[in-house]
Design an enzyme around this catalytic site. Structure first.
Site, mmCIF file in Angstrom:
data_model
loop_
_atom_site.group_PDB
_atom_site.id
_atom_site.type_symbol
_atom_site.label_atom_id
_atom_site.label_comp_id
_atom_site.label_asym_id
_atom_site.label_seq_id
_atom_site.Cartn_x
_atom_site.Cartn_y
_atom_site.Cartn_z
ATOM 1 N N ASP A 65 36.675 42.059 28.416
ATOM 2 C CA ASP A 65 36.794 40.969 27.443
ATOM 3 C C ASP A 65 35.400 40.482 27.021
ATOM 4 O O ASP A 65 35.275 39.607 26.162
ATOM 5 C CB ASP A 65 37.690 39.832 27.949
ATOM 6 N N SER A 66 34.347 41.099 27.584
ATOM 7 C CA SER A 66 32.992 40.874 27.072
ATOM 8 C C SER A 66 32.891 41.362 25.625
ATOM 9 O O SER A 66 31.909 41.076 24.937
ATOM 10 C CB SER A 66 31.955 41.585 27.950
ATOM 11 N N ASP B 45 40.733 44.641 30.393
ATOM 12 C CA ASP B 45 40.817 43.240 30.809
ATOM 13 C C ASP B 45 42.023 42.549 30.188
ATOM 14 O O ASP B 45 42.238 42.638 28.971
ATOM 15 C CB ASP B 45 39.568 42.474 30.343
ATOM 16 N N LYS C 60 42.690 44.779 34.430
ATOM 17 C CA LYS C 60 41.870 43.953 35.322
ATOM 18 C C LYS C 60 42.146 42.493 34.999
ATOM 19 O O LYS C 60 42.355 42.145 33.827
ATOM 20 C CB LYS C 60 40.371 44.256 35.121
ATOM 21 N N GLU D 60 41.029 38.246 36.401
ATOM 22 C CA GLU D 60 40.080 37.441 37.180
ATOM 23 C C GLU D 60 40.807 36.481 38.114
ATOM 24 O O GLU D 60 41.795 35.864 37.721
ATOM 25 C CB GLU D 60 39.178 36.637 36.226
ATOM 26 N N GLU E 187 31.161 39.854 40.825
ATOM 27 C CA GLU E 187 30.134 39.526 39.827
ATOM 28 C C GLU E 187 29.221 38.418 40.323
ATOM 29 O O GLU E 187 29.690 37.348 40.740
ATOM 30 C CB GLU E 187 30.814 39.117 38.511
HETATM 31 O O1 KIV Z 1 34.281 41.853 30.534
HETATM 32 C C1 KIV Z 1 33.476 42.536 31.172
HETATM 33 O O2 KIV Z 1 32.647 43.269 30.617
HETATM 34 C C2 KIV Z 1 33.502 42.446 32.634
HETATM 35 C C3 KIV Z 1 32.398 43.115 33.378
HETATM 36 C C4 KIV Z 1 31.147 42.343 33.236
HETATM 37 C C5 KIV Z 1 32.750 43.368 34.789
HETATM 38 O O3 KIV Z 1 34.367 41.848 33.186
#
Ligand code: KIV
Length: 273
Positions: free
Chosen positions: A53-54, A92, A122, A124, A191
């Site tokens: 989600d980055s 994510d 994934k 959190e 992280e």
């Molecule tokens: O969203 C993302 O890129 C991440 C990584 C930094 C692990 O969660």
């Protein structure tokens, strides 16, 4: 632990990721958000590609990861999946698509799997999202955890600084990691936590830990592609190693193109019909 040669893998699976930890072979992971980059990252031999989600930051220019939607994540993920033939593709679950409602979490995970063709999701958090995790796992969808600095909670933390320096937070992280292992997650991202804690967690759980700003003791490493390629220049945390200066290379190439168009040297006769 063995130090034998990496195995020749046709398609990386969650089982292979687990085997790598058992063999003592480090797991290389990077993010990707589109077809072109996904293909390059896959061909270079990365085992796990995260459609993170980055994307909210590096692709859309938002300050945080919170605004990106499930539809947008599915669009990015489907683009990456079309390019990837070897790596495991993990996506994510975005903010608001799984917290506090395990049925919605399952619906979100199923949409990602059906509509993008990705291999895992994934999310959190620890104990707070246990019910969502177990419900998703019960549908046969592999889940990767994410502990430590969890960017979807940035307004709770108030800062992007290193997490779990204090004993209480470190103990909670360790408990959460054990829970993720016990319920059946296949890996966990750690992280921005102290290196000693990463070592302790990695030695305490059977599933692989994937570190970002978490030191050398994680079972694998992940970086945001645009950061390690030097495309996103403003982001300079201590943990980031830059492997290229693509901002400079792309800037110079584009400036040369502008100059060639203005000087009429592009296109020449060979470049014309
Ligand atoms: O969203 C993302 O890129 C991440 C990584 C930094 C692990 O969660």
């Amino acid at each position: 632990m063995s130090t034998s040669k990496p195995i020749d893998i046709k398609r990386v699976t969650t089982h292979i990721i687990q085997e790598m930890k058992t063999r003592g072979e480090k797991i290389s992971c990077l993010t990707a958000y589109d077809y072109s980059m996904g293909g390059i990252v896959d061909a270079a031999g990365v085992e796990l590609i995260l459609v993170g989600d980055s994307a909210s930051n590096v692709m859309a220019g938002h300050e945080t990861t919170l605004p990106i939607t499930l539809d947008q994540m599915i669009y990015h993920a489907a683009s990456v999946v079309r390019a990837v033939s070897r790596a495991l593709v993990v996506v994510d679950l975005p903010f608001g698509s799984y917290q506090g409602n395990s049925e919605e979490a399952l619906r979100s995970a199923i949409r990602i799997m059906k509509e993008s063709g990705a291999h895992a999701v994934k999310l959190e958090g620890g104990l707070e999202v246990k019910e969502s995790i177990t419900r998703i796992l019960s549908a046969g969808v592999p889940v990767m955890g994410h502990l430590g600095l969890t960017p979807q909670s940035i307004y709770k933390f108030g800062t992007y600084t290193v997490r779990a320096r204090e004993d209480e937070e470190a103990q909670k992280l360790l408990d959460d990691a054990r829970m993720l292992d016990e319920v059946g997650c296949f890996a966990v991202v750690l992280e921005k936590i102290p290196s000693t804690l990463t070592k302790q967690v990695s030695e305490s759980i059977a599933i692989p830990t994937i570190g970002i700003g978490a030191g050398p003791h994680a079972d694998g490493q992940i970086l945001v592609l645009h950061d390690m390629l030097g495309i996103n220049k403003e982001f300079k945390p201590r943990f980031l190693r830059r492997y290229a200066d693509l901002d400079g290379i792309m800037h110079d190439a584009i400036a040369q193109y502008v100059s060639d168009v203005k000087s009429k040297s592009f296109p020449n006769e060979k470049e014309s019909y």
